[in-house]
Design a protein around this motif. Structure first.
Motif, PDB file in Angstrom:
ATOM      1  N   GLY A 150       2.296 -26.377  15.875  1.00  0.00           N
ATOM      2  CA  GLY A 150       3.061 -25.552  16.812  1.00  0.00           C
ATOM      3  C   GLY A 150       4.517 -25.429  16.393  1.00  0.00           C
ATOM      4  N   ALA A 151       5.069 -26.529  15.892  1.00  0.00           N
ATOM      5  CA  ALA A 151       6.448 -26.479  15.397  1.00  0.00           C
ATOM      6  C   ALA A 151       6.556 -25.535  14.195  1.00  0.00           C
ATOM      7  CB  ALA A 151       6.916 -27.880  15.020  1.00  0.00           C
ATOM      8  N   ILE A 152       5.522 -25.533  13.353  1.00  0.00           N
ATOM      9  CA  ILE A 152       5.525 -24.640  12.189  1.00  0.00           C
ATOM     10  C   ILE A 152       5.418 -23.182  12.637  1.00  0.00           C
ATOM     11  CG2 ILE A 152       4.274 -23.978  10.100  1.00  0.00           C
ATOM     12  CD1 ILE A 152       3.413 -26.914   9.852  1.00  0.00           C
ATOM     13  N   TRP A 153       4.517 -22.907  13.582  1.00  0.00           N
ATOM     14  CA  TRP A 153       4.376 -21.520  14.068  1.00  0.00           C
ATOM     15  C   TRP A 153       5.693 -21.051  14.700  1.00  0.00           C
ATOM     16  CZ3 TRP A 153       0.847 -22.345  11.156  1.00  0.00           C
ATOM     17  CH2 TRP A 153      -0.392 -22.907  11.407  1.00  0.00           C
ATOM     18  N   PHE A 154       6.333 -21.923  15.455  1.00  0.00           N
ATOM     19  CA  PHE A 154       7.607 -21.565  16.089  1.00  0.00           C
ATOM     20  C   PHE A 154       8.675 -21.309  15.034  1.00  0.00           C
ATOM     21  CE2 PHE A 154      11.623 -23.067  18.227  1.00  0.00           C
ATOM     22  CZ  PHE A 154      11.799 -21.929  19.000  1.00  0.00           C
ATOM     23  N   GLY A 155       8.694 -22.142  14.001  1.00  0.00           N
ATOM     24  CA  GLY A 155       9.646 -21.935  12.919  1.00  0.00           C
ATOM     25  C   GLY A 155       9.412 -20.615  12.208  1.00  0.00           C
ATOM     26  N   GLY A 156       8.145 -20.265  11.985  1.00  0.00           N
ATOM     27  CA  GLY A 156       7.829 -18.973  11.373  1.00  0.00           C
ATOM     28  C   GLY A 156       8.281 -17.806  12.231  1.00  0.00           C
ATOM     29  N   ALA A 157       8.106 -17.948  13.550  1.00  0.00           N
ATOM     30  CA  ALA A 157       8.554 -16.899  14.459  1.00  0.00           C
ATOM     31  C   ALA A 157      10.069 -16.737  14.406  1.00  0.00           C
ATOM     32  CB  ALA A 157       8.107 -17.216  15.889  1.00  0.00           C
ATOM     33  N   LEU A 158      10.780 -17.859  14.323  1.00  0.00           N
ATOM     34  CA  LEU A 158      12.245 -17.794  14.234  1.00  0.00           C
ATOM     35  C   LEU A 158      12.699 -17.160  12.918  1.00  0.00           C
ATOM     36  CD1 LEU A 158      13.380 -21.230  15.705  1.00  0.00           C
ATOM     37  CD2 LEU A 158      13.842 -18.973  16.658  1.00  0.00           C
ATOM     38  N   LEU A 159      11.981 -17.419  11.825  1.00  0.00           N
ATOM     39  CA  LEU A 159      12.327 -16.804  10.551  1.00  0.00           C
ATOM     40  C   LEU A 159      12.188 -15.280  10.623  1.00  0.00           C
ATOM     41  CD1 LEU A 159      10.689 -19.259   7.966  1.00  0.00           C
ATOM     42  CD2 LEU A 159      13.138 -18.878   8.359  1.00  0.00           C
ATOM     43  N   LEU A 160      11.131 -14.838  11.291  1.00  0.00           N
ATOM     44  CA  LEU A 160      10.919 -13.394  11.419  1.00  0.00           C
ATOM     45  C   LEU A 160      11.888 -12.758  12.410  1.00  0.00           C
ATOM     46  CD1 LEU A 160       7.015 -13.169  11.496  1.00  0.00           C
ATOM     47  CD2 LEU A 160       8.512 -12.230   9.732  1.00  0.00           C
ATOM     48  N   MET A 161      12.202 -13.488  13.475  1.00  0.00           N
ATOM     49  CA  MET A 161      13.005 -12.922  14.555  1.00  0.00           C
ATOM     50  C   MET A 161      13.992 -13.979  15.066  1.00  0.00           C
ATOM     51  SD  MET A 161      12.910  -9.830  15.968  1.00  0.00           S
ATOM     52  CE  MET A 161      11.236  -9.400  15.531  1.00  0.00           C
ATOM     53  N   PRO A 162      15.109 -14.198  14.341  1.00  0.00           N
ATOM     54  CA  PRO A 162      16.074 -15.219  14.791  1.00  0.00           C
ATOM     55  C   PRO A 162      16.644 -14.911  16.174  1.00  0.00           C
ATOM     56  CG  PRO A 162      16.533 -14.517  12.546  1.00  0.00           C
ATOM     57  CD  PRO A 162      15.517 -13.577  13.086  1.00  0.00           C
ATOM     58  N   GLN A 163      16.794 -13.641  16.474  1.00  0.00           N
ATOM     59  CA  GLN A 163      17.264 -13.189  17.781  1.00  0.00           C
ATOM     60  C   GLN A 163      16.237 -12.236  18.369  1.00  0.00           C
ATOM     61  OE1 GLN A 163      19.963 -14.366  19.262  1.00  0.00           O
ATOM     62  NE2 GLN A 163      20.595 -15.567  17.477  1.00  0.00           N
ATOM     63  N   PRO A 164      16.067 -12.252  19.698  1.00  0.00           N
ATOM     64  CA  PRO A 164      15.133 -11.297  20.305  1.00  0.00           C
ATOM     65  C   PRO A 164      15.479  -9.866  19.904  1.00  0.00           C
ATOM     66  CG  PRO A 164      15.850 -12.909  21.929  1.00  0.00           C
ATOM     67  CD  PRO A 164      16.699 -13.129  20.708  1.00  0.00           C
ATOM     68  N   GLY A 165      14.453  -9.106  19.589  1.00  0.00           N
ATOM     69  CA  GLY A 165      14.697  -7.732  19.179  1.00  0.00           C
ATOM     70  C   GLY A 165      13.480  -7.149  18.510  1.00  0.00           C
ATOM     71  N   GLY A 166      13.715  -6.227  17.589  1.00  0.00           N
ATOM     72  CA  GLY A 166      12.597  -5.562  16.939  1.00  0.00           C
ATOM     73  C   GLY A 166      11.935  -4.581  17.878  1.00  0.00           C
ATOM     74  N   ALA A 167      10.873  -3.990  17.413  1.00  0.00           N
ATOM     75  CA  ALA A 167      10.164  -2.998  18.231  1.00  0.00           C
ATOM     76  C   ALA A 167       8.677  -3.065  17.926  1.00  0.00           C
ATOM     77  CB  ALA A 167      10.704  -1.598  17.974  1.00  0.00           C
ATOM     78  N   VAL A 168       7.902  -3.410  18.941  1.00  0.00           N
ATOM     79  CA  VAL A 168       6.445  -3.385  18.829  1.00  0.00           C
ATOM     80  C   VAL A 168       6.009  -1.922  18.799  1.00  0.00           C
ATOM     81  CG1 VAL A 168       4.297  -3.969  20.035  1.00  0.00           C
ATOM     82  CG2 VAL A 168       6.190  -5.602  19.983  1.00  0.00           C
ATOM     83  N   PRO A 169       5.001  -1.560  17.998  1.00  0.00           N
ATOM     84  CA  PRO A 169       4.535  -0.172  17.970  1.00  0.00           C
ATOM     85  C   PRO A 169       4.327   0.405  19.373  1.00  0.00           C
ATOM     86  CG  PRO A 169       3.409  -1.427  16.283  1.00  0.00           C
ATOM     87  CD  PRO A 169       4.263  -2.403  17.040  1.00  0.00           C
ATOM     88  N   GLU A 170       4.899   1.588  19.603  1.00  0.00           N
ATOM     89  CA  GLU A 170       4.882   2.172  20.944  1.00  0.00           C
ATOM     90  C   GLU A 170       3.481   2.413  21.475  1.00  0.00           C
ATOM     91  OE1 GLU A 170       7.197   5.688  21.086  1.00  0.00           O
ATOM     92  OE2 GLU A 170       9.095   4.699  20.562  1.00  0.00           O
ATOM     93  N   VAL A 171       2.552   2.665  20.566  1.00  0.00           N
ATOM     94  CA  VAL A 171       1.198   2.975  21.013  1.00  0.00           C
ATOM     95  C   VAL A 171       0.574   1.809  21.782  1.00  0.00           C
ATOM     96  CG1 VAL A 171       0.100   2.177  18.879  1.00  0.00           C
ATOM     97  CG2 VAL A 171      -1.017   3.916  20.271  1.00  0.00           C
ATOM     98  N   LEU A 172       0.991   0.571  21.464  1.00  0.00           N
ATOM     99  CA  LEU A 172       0.463  -0.581  22.189  1.00  0.00           C
ATOM    100  C   LEU A 172       0.919  -0.561  23.645  1.00  0.00           C
ATOM    101  CD1 LEU A 172       0.869  -3.469  19.577  1.00  0.00           C
ATOM    102  CD2 LEU A 172      -1.180  -2.167  20.151  1.00  0.00           C
TER     103      LEU A 172
END
Length: 335
Positions: A150-172
């Motif tokens: 779980g710590a590894i998955w959380f670390g991977g998420a932080l690497l991809l997105m250090p700050q909240p943001g980005g955009a999930v595909p609108e179709v979802l």
């Protein structure tokens, strides 16, 4: 002679009646552990109906189902693991990782929505395989192993997105907001998951999964490789985790590395409320679904009753303790 003919005429009817009774008793026995969760759900639904006059309207039901969809799916994932006799403390971080993949990959690679979803599914299944190998093949404690992953998955998420943001595909998001009659499309993954579990229970793998949770040693001595059963159990659970992350991402339309963290404890709480034994091998998916709905609807009760939101966790804790008490009492009843 006439009496013998009468007996033969009535015999099939009696056999059918006996078979029906056996089927009803089997269903009742299978879902008996979910009774406390069902009762609590009825009570919470009654409170919601009293406090919210339009609770049973189409709009209200659709909204509540959309809010409950990710909770139900992640609780079903945890239920599979607990029925297997294990626990997964990494599901919340896994939701965050899949959410960040959905939000970050399109901008980083330019991939289409379909390719992005396939990549997110691959990440989820890989996480399930990793947990299953650690617990099943390397015989590591599920608590320690999944806490570490779980710590590894959380670390991977932080690497991809250090700050909240980005955009999930609108179709979802558009898909998540659509309806088919009264039901929102958010109900589709729940219905699919709910239909998958009974099918698995009739399959050899489902029976082995429950048996492994009851007594892994006995199953192993009967010639079944429990390592494979545990591995497949974790993979199946993470298929549900992916569904939960997909629903959450469609709701938020953005990525957040901390978004899924609260779902780990909520999933365990729902399993307890639903009457699934933490020792494994006893319980039903119906109980997990009821437990998830109880947790979601408690928030509605707190809100519409005008109680400060700070007390929501107090109510959740009280409900979990009540569920534990019911489970303890039912476990002490003579068979």
């Amino acid at each position: 002679m006439k009496a013998g003919l009468t007996e033969r005429l009535h015999a099939p009817r009696e056999r059918r009646s006996h078979s029906v009774r056996q089927g009803i008793n089997a269903i009742a026995s299978r879902h008996a552990s979910a009774l406390p969760g069902i009762v609590m759900l009825l009570i919470v639904v009654g409170c919601n109906a009293f406090l919210q006059p339009d609770f049973f309207s189409a709009d209200s039901l659709a909204s509540n189902l959309q809010n409950a969809a990710p909770v139900i799916l992640v609780c079903m994932a945890q239920a599979v693991i607990v029925l297997l006799g294990e626990l997964d403390l990494s599901v919340g971080a896994g939701i965050s990782l899949v959410n960040c993949v959905l939000a970050a990959v399109p901008s980083l690679t330019g991939w289409s929505t379909g390719a992005t979803c396939v990549a997110a599914l691959a990440v989820a299944l890989a996480a399930g395989v990793c947990n299953g190998v650690l617990v099943g093949y390397f015989r590591q404690s599920a608590l320690i192993a999944t806490f570490a992953t779980g710590a590894i998955w959380f670390g991977g998420a932080l690497l991809l997105m250090p700050q909240p943001g980005g955009a999930v595909p609108e179709v979802l998001g558009e898909w998540f907001a659509m309806r088919v009659g009264v039901l929102p499309l958010a109900a589709v993954p729940i219905i699919a998951a709910g239909a998958l579990w009974p099918a698995l229970q009739r399959h050899r793998f489902g029976r082995r999964l429950i048996a492994t949770g009851s007594s892994a040693d006995a199953v192993f001595k009967s010639g079944v490789d429990t390592r494979v059963v545990k591995l497949l159990g974790y993979v199946l659970a993470w298929l549900f985790v992916f569904g939960a992350a997909l629903c959450i991402s469609a709701q938020t339309s953005s990525g957040d590395a901390r978004l899924g963290l609260p779902y780990t404890l909520n999933s365990v709480a729902a399993v307890v409320i639903g009457g699934i034994s933490l020792a494994g091998g006893r319980g039903s998916m119906l109980g997990a679904i009821c437990g998830a709905l109880v947790l979601v609807l408690i928030g509605n009760v707190v809100y519409f009753a005008g109680i400060p939101s700070n007390y929501q966790e107090v109510f959740k804790g009280a409900v979990i303790l009540l569920a534990l008490g019911c489970t303890f009492i039912s476990a002490r009843k003579p068979v």
